[in-house]
Scaffold this active site. Structure first.
Site, PDB file in Angstrom:
ATOM      1  N   LYS A  29       0.828  -1.216   0.000  1.00 27.02           N
ATOM      2  CA  LYS A  29       0.000   0.000   0.000  1.00 27.02           C
ATOM      3  C   LYS A  29       0.860   1.264   0.000  1.00 27.02           C
ATOM      4  CE  LYS A  29      -2.360   0.925   3.750  1.00 27.02           C
ATOM      5  NZ  LYS A  29      -2.368   2.138   4.526  1.00 27.02           N
ATOM      6  N   ARG A 104     -11.090   4.267   9.421  1.00 25.47           N
ATOM      7  CA  ARG A 104     -10.730   2.981  10.022  1.00 25.47           C
ATOM      8  C   ARG A 104     -11.938   2.323  10.692  1.00 25.47           C
ATOM      9  NH1 ARG A 104      -5.215   3.379   9.841  1.00 25.47           N
ATOM     10  NH2 ARG A 104      -4.015   2.464  11.514  1.00 25.47           N
ATOM     11  N   ARG A 142      11.600 -11.276   5.680  1.00 26.37           N
ATOM     12  CA  ARG A 142      12.368 -10.072   6.020  1.00 26.37           C
ATOM     13  C   ARG A 142      13.415 -10.353   7.089  1.00 26.37           C
ATOM     14  NH1 ARG A 142       8.661  -4.750   6.033  1.00 26.37           N
ATOM     15  NH2 ARG A 142       8.086  -5.463   8.109  1.00 26.37           N
ATOM     16  N   ARG A 175      12.481  -9.543  12.909  1.00 24.71           N
ATOM     17  CA  ARG A 175      11.794  -8.636  13.833  1.00 24.71           C
ATOM     18  C   ARG A 175      10.602  -9.344  14.459  1.00 24.71           C
ATOM     19  NH1 ARG A 175      10.305  -3.115  10.920  1.00 24.71           N
ATOM     20  NH2 ARG A 175       8.358  -4.243  10.954  1.00 24.71           N
ATOM     21  N   ARG A 186      -2.109  -9.788  12.785  1.00 24.05           N
ATOM     22  CA  ARG A 186      -2.287  -8.445  12.212  1.00 24.05           C
ATOM     23  C   ARG A 186      -3.265  -8.493  11.042  1.00 24.05           C
ATOM     24  NH1 ARG A 186       3.634  -6.852  10.935  1.00 24.05           N
ATOM     25  NH2 ARG A 186       2.777  -4.995   9.979  1.00 24.05           N
TER      26      ARG A 186
HETATM   27  P1  ADP Z   1      -0.310   0.903  11.045  1.00 26.91           P
HETATM   28  O1  ADP Z   1       1.050   0.994  11.634  1.00 26.91           O
HETATM   29  O2  ADP Z   1      -1.263  -0.004  11.781  1.00 26.91           O
HETATM   30  O3  ADP Z   1      -0.396   0.761   9.564  1.00 26.91           O
HETATM   31  P2  ADP Z   1      -0.842   3.782  10.920  1.00 26.91           P
HETATM   32  O4  ADP Z   1       0.553   4.179  10.670  1.00 26.91           O
HETATM   33  O5  ADP Z   1      -1.849   4.072   9.855  1.00 26.91           O
HETATM   34  O6  ADP Z   1      -1.000   2.269  11.361  1.00 26.91           O
HETATM   35  O7  ADP Z   1      -1.354   4.423  12.281  1.00 26.91           O
HETATM   36  C1  ADP Z   1      -0.644   4.268  13.492  1.00 26.91           C
HETATM   37  C2  ADP Z   1      -1.589   4.413  14.668  1.00 26.91           C
HETATM   38  O8  ADP Z   1      -2.267   5.685  14.621  1.00 26.91           O
HETATM   39  C3  ADP Z   1      -2.723   3.381  14.717  1.00 26.91           C
HETATM   40  O9  ADP Z   1      -2.330   2.179  15.320  1.00 26.91           O
HETATM   41  C4  ADP Z   1      -3.778   4.129  15.519  1.00 26.91           C
HETATM   42  O10 ADP Z   1      -3.461   4.107  16.888  1.00 26.91           O
HETATM   43  C5  ADP Z   1      -3.626   5.553  15.038  1.00 26.91           C
HETATM   44  N1  ADP Z   1      -4.512   5.846  13.877  1.00 26.91           N
HETATM   45  C6  ADP Z   1      -4.118   6.106  12.594  1.00 26.91           C
HETATM   46  N2  ADP Z   1      -5.194   6.325  11.801  1.00 26.91           N
HETATM   47  C7  ADP Z   1      -6.277   6.199  12.599  1.00 26.91           C
HETATM   48  C8  ADP Z   1      -7.685   6.319  12.381  1.00 26.91           C
HETATM   49  N3  ADP Z   1      -8.188   6.590  11.170  1.00 26.91           N
HETATM   50  N4  ADP Z   1      -8.518   6.138  13.445  1.00 26.91           N
HETATM   51  C9  ADP Z   1      -8.036   5.883  14.672  1.00 26.91           C
HETATM   52  N5  ADP Z   1      -6.728   5.755  14.956  1.00 26.91           N
HETATM   53  C10 ADP Z   1      -5.848   5.921  13.935  1.00 26.91           C
END
Ligand code: ADP
Length: 246
Positions: A29, A104, A142, A175, A186
């Site tokens: 993505k 989300r 990885r 990791r 996940r």
């Molecule tokens: P991941 O590492 O799961 O791909 P992201 O980098 O998109 O996640 O987001 C990291 C964290 O930020 C999430 O685990 C959540 O705590 C918070 N977060 C991000 N986007 C959202 C959202 N749309 N609604 C609620 N929490 C969010």
């Protein structure tokens, strides 16, 4: 199709567009988001990145969400909506955005639909699907250098000497979150969270699922850009103008 074609339509259009990108961890993505923002010239708006920036800058919002994110929980819907809405007010979003990591939850999805209605923002939703066995194979392959942080993949990007970092010579490690049982967890969490949101959008806005299991990122990006082009052409036909009314 030339990349410029979709860009021409987006910028010549008076309606801003939000392209919403969904995909499980390990689906590629991030790569697609990068290619799409370059080709469509839309800013990449990732709620995860925005929240991490707030934490790094120590803003009141960052302090509020720090522990929640550390615990792997979702930040509250109103807070995230406010963040996205404020971001959309910035001038670089005048023509639209590429949304990543948002919405989300079903409430966030409903709020985005409402916000889009109020602002005349068109929604195009893309789901990047990749076979979970393919993802598991990618991520379990990885390897990380514990000294310099370089990432390898035993199948796709192996080190010169098996099991050793090219730069440091250190023994490579797996990791914790790349272990197979953690990856399966996940992916299950992604399904539980995202499937209802995709179902919600599938009947309400323009929606496409593309299969990224075995294709090159550029080919996949072409398919997505072609679909966006078609979505605009359909709307133009319906209204007799350049993409209006989608
Ligand atoms: P991941 O590492 O799961 O791909 P992201 O980098 O998109 O996640 O987001 C990291 C964290 O930020 C999430 O685990 C959540 O705590 C918070 N977060 C991000 N986007 C959202 C959202 N749309 N609604 C609620 N929490 C969010």
């Amino acid at each position: 199709m030339a990349a410029g074609a979709a860009y021409r339509i987006l910028i010549s259009d008076q309606h801003p567009t939000a392209v919403v990108l969904f995909g499980p961890p390990g689906s590629g993505k991030g790569t697609q988001a990068k290619l799409l923002t370059e080709r469509l010239r839309l800013p990449h708006v990732s709620t995860g990145d925005m929240l991490r920036e707030h934490i790094a800058a120590g803003t009141p919002l960052g302090i509020e969400v720090r522990e929640i994110i550390k615990a792997g929980q979702l930040v509250s819907d109103p807070l995230v909506i406010r963040l996205v809405e404020d971001r959309l007010d910035r001038p670089d979003c005048a023509l639209g955005v590429l949304l990543d990591g948002f919405p989300r939850t079903l409430d966030q999805a409903a709020m985005l639909l409402d916000l889009a209605g109020r602002r005349g923002l068109r929604l195009l939703v893309i789901h990047l699907k990749v076979d979970y066995d393919v993802i598991t194979a990618r991520l379990t392959g990885r390897r990380l250098c514990p000294q310099c942080g370089t990432l390898y993949n035993i199948r796709l990007k192996p080190p010169i000497v098996s099991g050793r970092c090219d730069i440091e010579g250190a023994r490579l490690i797996v990791r914790d979150d790349d272990r197979e049982e953690v990856i399966r967890q996940r992916l299950a969490a992604y399904d539980a969270q995202t499937m209802p949101v995709l179902e919600f959008f599938s009947t309400r806005v323009k929606f496409i699922e593309v299969d990224g299991s075995s294709r090159k990122p550029e080919d996949l990006s072409n398919e997505i850009v072609n679909w966006i082009q078609t979505a605009f052409d359909d709307a133009a036909e319906m209204t007799g103008s350049s993409g209006e009314g989608l």
